[in-house]
Scaffold this motif. Structure first.
Motif, PDB file in Angstrom:
ATOM      1  N   ILE A   1       0.827  -1.214   0.000  1.00 27.10           N
ATOM      2  CA  ILE A   1       0.000   0.000   0.000  1.00 27.10           C
ATOM      3  C   ILE A   1       0.860   1.262   0.000  1.00 27.10           C
ATOM      4  O   ILE A   1       0.625   2.172  -0.816  1.00 27.10           O
ATOM      5  N   PRO A   2       1.887   1.383   0.887  1.00 27.15           N
ATOM      6  CA  PRO A   2       2.743   2.580   0.818  1.00 27.15           C
ATOM      7  C   PRO A   2       3.439   2.749  -0.525  1.00 27.15           C
ATOM      8  O   PRO A   2       3.559   3.871  -1.016  1.00 27.15           O
ATOM      9  N   VAL A   3       3.888   1.646  -1.118  1.00 27.10           N
ATOM     10  CA  VAL A   3       4.550   1.731  -2.418  1.00 27.10           C
ATOM     11  C   VAL A   3       3.597   2.249  -3.481  1.00 27.10           C
ATOM     12  O   VAL A   3       3.947   3.128  -4.278  1.00 27.10           O
ATOM     13  N   PHE A   4       2.383   1.714  -3.498  1.00 30.34           N
ATOM     14  CA  PHE A   4       1.420   2.167  -4.504  1.00 30.34           C
ATOM     15  C   PHE A   4       1.087   3.645  -4.312  1.00 30.34           C
ATOM     16  O   PHE A   4       1.026   4.404  -5.300  1.00 30.34           O
ATOM     17  N   LEU A   5       0.864   4.063  -3.073  1.00 28.44           N
ATOM     18  CA  LEU A   5       0.536   5.468  -2.819  1.00 28.44           C
ATOM     19  C   LEU A   5       1.677   6.394  -3.225  1.00 28.44           C
ATOM     20  O   LEU A   5       1.458   7.461  -3.809  1.00 28.44           O
ATOM     21  N   LEU A   6       2.908   5.984  -2.923  1.00 30.75           N
ATOM     22  CA  LEU A   6       4.066   6.802  -3.290  1.00 30.75           C
ATOM     23  C   LEU A   6       4.226   6.888  -4.798  1.00 30.75           C
ATOM     24  O   LEU A   6       4.424   7.980  -5.350  1.00 30.75           O
ATOM     25  N   MET A   7       4.126   5.762  -5.490  1.00 33.52           N
ATOM     26  CA  MET A   7       4.256   5.766  -6.942  1.00 33.52           C
ATOM     27  C   MET A   7       3.124   6.551  -7.603  1.00 33.52           C
ATOM     28  O   MET A   7       3.323   7.212  -8.623  1.00 33.52           O
ATOM     29  N   ASN A   8       1.940   6.485  -6.999  1.00 31.49           N
ATOM     30  CA  ASN A   8       0.803   7.238  -7.532  1.00 31.49           C
ATOM     31  C   ASN A   8       1.032   8.741  -7.407  1.00 31.49           C
ATOM     32  O   ASN A   8       0.738   9.513  -8.331  1.00 31.49           O
TER      33      ASN A   8
ATOM     34  N   LEU B   1       3.902  10.193  -7.332  1.00 32.63           N
ATOM     35  CA  LEU B   1       4.990  10.553  -8.246  1.00 32.63           C
ATOM     36  C   LEU B   1       4.586  10.428  -9.710  1.00 32.63           C
ATOM     37  O   LEU B   1       5.373  10.761 -10.601  1.00 32.63           O
ATOM     38  N   GLY B   2       3.377   9.934  -9.970  1.00 30.66           N
ATOM     39  CA  GLY B   2       2.915   9.755 -11.343  1.00 30.66           C
ATOM     40  C   GLY B   2       3.591   8.613 -12.069  1.00 30.66           C
ATOM     41  O   GLY B   2       3.709   8.635 -13.300  1.00 30.66           O
ATOM     42  N   LEU B   3       4.032   7.611 -11.326  1.00 31.67           N
ATOM     43  CA  LEU B   3       4.769   6.491 -11.915  1.00 31.67           C
ATOM     44  C   LEU B   3       3.964   5.199 -11.958  1.00 31.67           C
ATOM     45  O   LEU B   3       4.510   4.145 -12.288  1.00 31.67           O
ATOM     46  N   VAL B   4       2.677   5.263 -11.613  1.00 26.16           N
ATOM     47  CA  VAL B   4       1.810   4.095 -11.761  1.00 26.16           C
ATOM     48  C   VAL B   4       1.566   3.852 -13.250  1.00 26.16           C
ATOM     49  O   VAL B   4       1.407   4.791 -14.028  1.00 26.16           O
ATOM     50  N   ASN B   5       1.529   2.594 -13.632  1.00 21.85           N
ATOM     51  CA  ASN B   5       1.324   2.185 -15.028  1.00 21.85           C
ATOM     52  C   ASN B   5       2.497   2.602 -15.920  1.00 21.85           C
ATOM     53  O   ASN B   5       2.322   2.890 -17.100  1.00 21.85           O
TER      54      ASN B   5
ATOM     55  N   VAL C   1       8.117   0.446 -11.886  1.00 20.87           N
ATOM     56  CA  VAL C   1       8.463  -0.932 -11.510  1.00 20.87           C
ATOM     57  C   VAL C   1       9.974  -1.070 -11.332  1.00 20.87           C
ATOM     58  O   VAL C   1      10.442  -1.749 -10.414  1.00 20.87           O
ATOM     59  N   ILE C   2      10.749  -0.403 -12.191  1.00 28.10           N
ATOM     60  CA  ILE C   2      12.210  -0.465 -12.082  1.00 28.10           C
ATOM     61  C   ILE C   2      12.676   0.136 -10.764  1.00 28.10           C
ATOM     62  O   ILE C   2      13.511  -0.442 -10.053  1.00 28.10           O
ATOM     63  N   ILE C   3      12.136   1.297 -10.398  1.00 28.55           N
ATOM     64  CA  ILE C   3      12.530   1.963  -9.151  1.00 28.55           C
ATOM     65  C   ILE C   3      12.191   1.090  -7.946  1.00 28.55           C
ATOM     66  O   ILE C   3      13.005   0.930  -7.022  1.00 28.55           O
ATOM     67  N   VAL C   4      11.004   0.515  -7.941  1.00 33.23           N
ATOM     68  CA  VAL C   4      10.591  -0.323  -6.814  1.00 33.23           C
ATOM     69  C   VAL C   4      11.458  -1.583  -6.739  1.00 33.23           C
ATOM     70  O   VAL C   4      11.869  -2.007  -5.647  1.00 33.23           O
ATOM     71  N   SER C   5      11.746  -2.187  -7.878  1.00 32.42           N
ATOM     72  CA  SER C   5      12.582  -3.397  -7.889  1.00 32.42           C
ATOM     73  C   SER C   5      13.977  -3.102  -7.347  1.00 32.42           C
ATOM     74  O   SER C   5      14.530  -3.885  -6.566  1.00 32.42           O
TER      75      SER C   5
END
Length: 270
Positions: free
Chosen positions: A118-125, A127-131, A136-140
């Motif tokens: 959940i924190p990862v999704f909220l942070l990526m959202n 930052l505009g990096l969802v989809n 995915v590269i940053i999170v990996s």
């Protein structure tokens, strides 16, 4: 040196345990769905390659493979780069400070990745990096970096410090010492981290499923889910896609296998 029959027997049994499921998967790719259900473990009636043809011609399998390659290659590259630089910095810091920094990264291996969904999704959202593949590269990178630091630091600690001191006396900069000495001598541990990261990112389903929505940016593990229906699963097609997705892993391992064992023992045990 005398061979141990009991050891050979155990290794033979272990080899069969590994080989039999792989053989069933490979044989299933040459069957149709009705043939699979009527003869699940037998040889195919004919060596039918229609499953592979449909994947390569009718399905956008190359697009999924391209997305997986982009995510895996960039993630593995930056994991190796950042891990090696951090490991070199740790061994050059004063002992107490180096242990604190090292412990900070080791703590990153303790928290399960599922806890941070959940924190990862909220942070990526935010930052505009969802989809996006970038997200995915940053999170990996962030989740595999502690393991890379752990293995490479353990290996670099075994390198003689006299090499670094001699290079400094010759006027070499820290960047030159890192790139020409520490990095080259740490190739076994780098290969270990590279193989491990490549396999984990290539097969990762959790974060691509969490962050990627549109078909254009789907990676291969997500695409495999498309062959599973609510009432019927096309197992021959699914297994054919699995076989194709395993080829890059086999190629990577063939080229790096000679460094794998030495990197694991030197990086993790010393």
């Amino acid at each position: 040196m005398k061979q141990n029959p009991f050891r050979q027997l155990i290794l033979g049994i272990y080899g069969l345990i590994i080989l039999l499921p792989l053989s069933l998967v490979l044989l299933t790719t040459f069957k149709t769905t009705p043939e699979l259900y009527s003869n699940p473990i037998g040889l195919p009636a004919g060596w039918n390659i229609e499953n592979y043809k449909q994947l390569l011609v009718n399905e956008p399998i190359f697009g999924y493979i391209k997305n997986s390659v982009i995510v895996t290659v960039f993630s593995t590259f930056f994991i190796l780069w950042f891990s090696s630089m951090i490991a070199y910095a740790i061994i050059q810091l004063p002992q107490k400070l180096g242990w604190i920094v090292y412990g900070f990264f080791v703590c990153g291996m303790i928290v399960p990745t599922q806890v941070n969904m959940i924190p990862v999704f909220l942070l990526m959202n935010k930052l505009g990096l969802v989809n996006t593949l970038t997200g995915v590269i940053i999170v990996s990178i962030s989740f595999l970096l502690p393991i890379g630091v752990f293995i490479i630091t353990g290996f670099m600690k075994t390198l003689p410090r006299e090499l670094f001191e001699a290079a400094r006396m010759d006027g070499a900069s820290e960047w030159k010492i890192y790139s020409k000495i520490a990095l080259r001598l740490s190739i076994p541990s780098m290969a270990t981290v590279g193989i491990f990261s490549f396999v984990i990112v290539w097969n990762d389903l959790l974060f691509p499923l969490l962050l990627l929505k549109s078909k254009e940016v789907k990676t291969l593990p997500i695409a495999l889910l498309d062959f599973q229906g609510e009432f019927l699963t096309n197992y021959p097609m699914l297994f054919s896609a699995v076989v194709l997705s395993s080829i890059p892993l086999l190629i990577a391992y063939v080229f790096l296998q000679k460094h794998f064992i030495s990197g694991m023992t030197s990086g993790a045990l010393k």
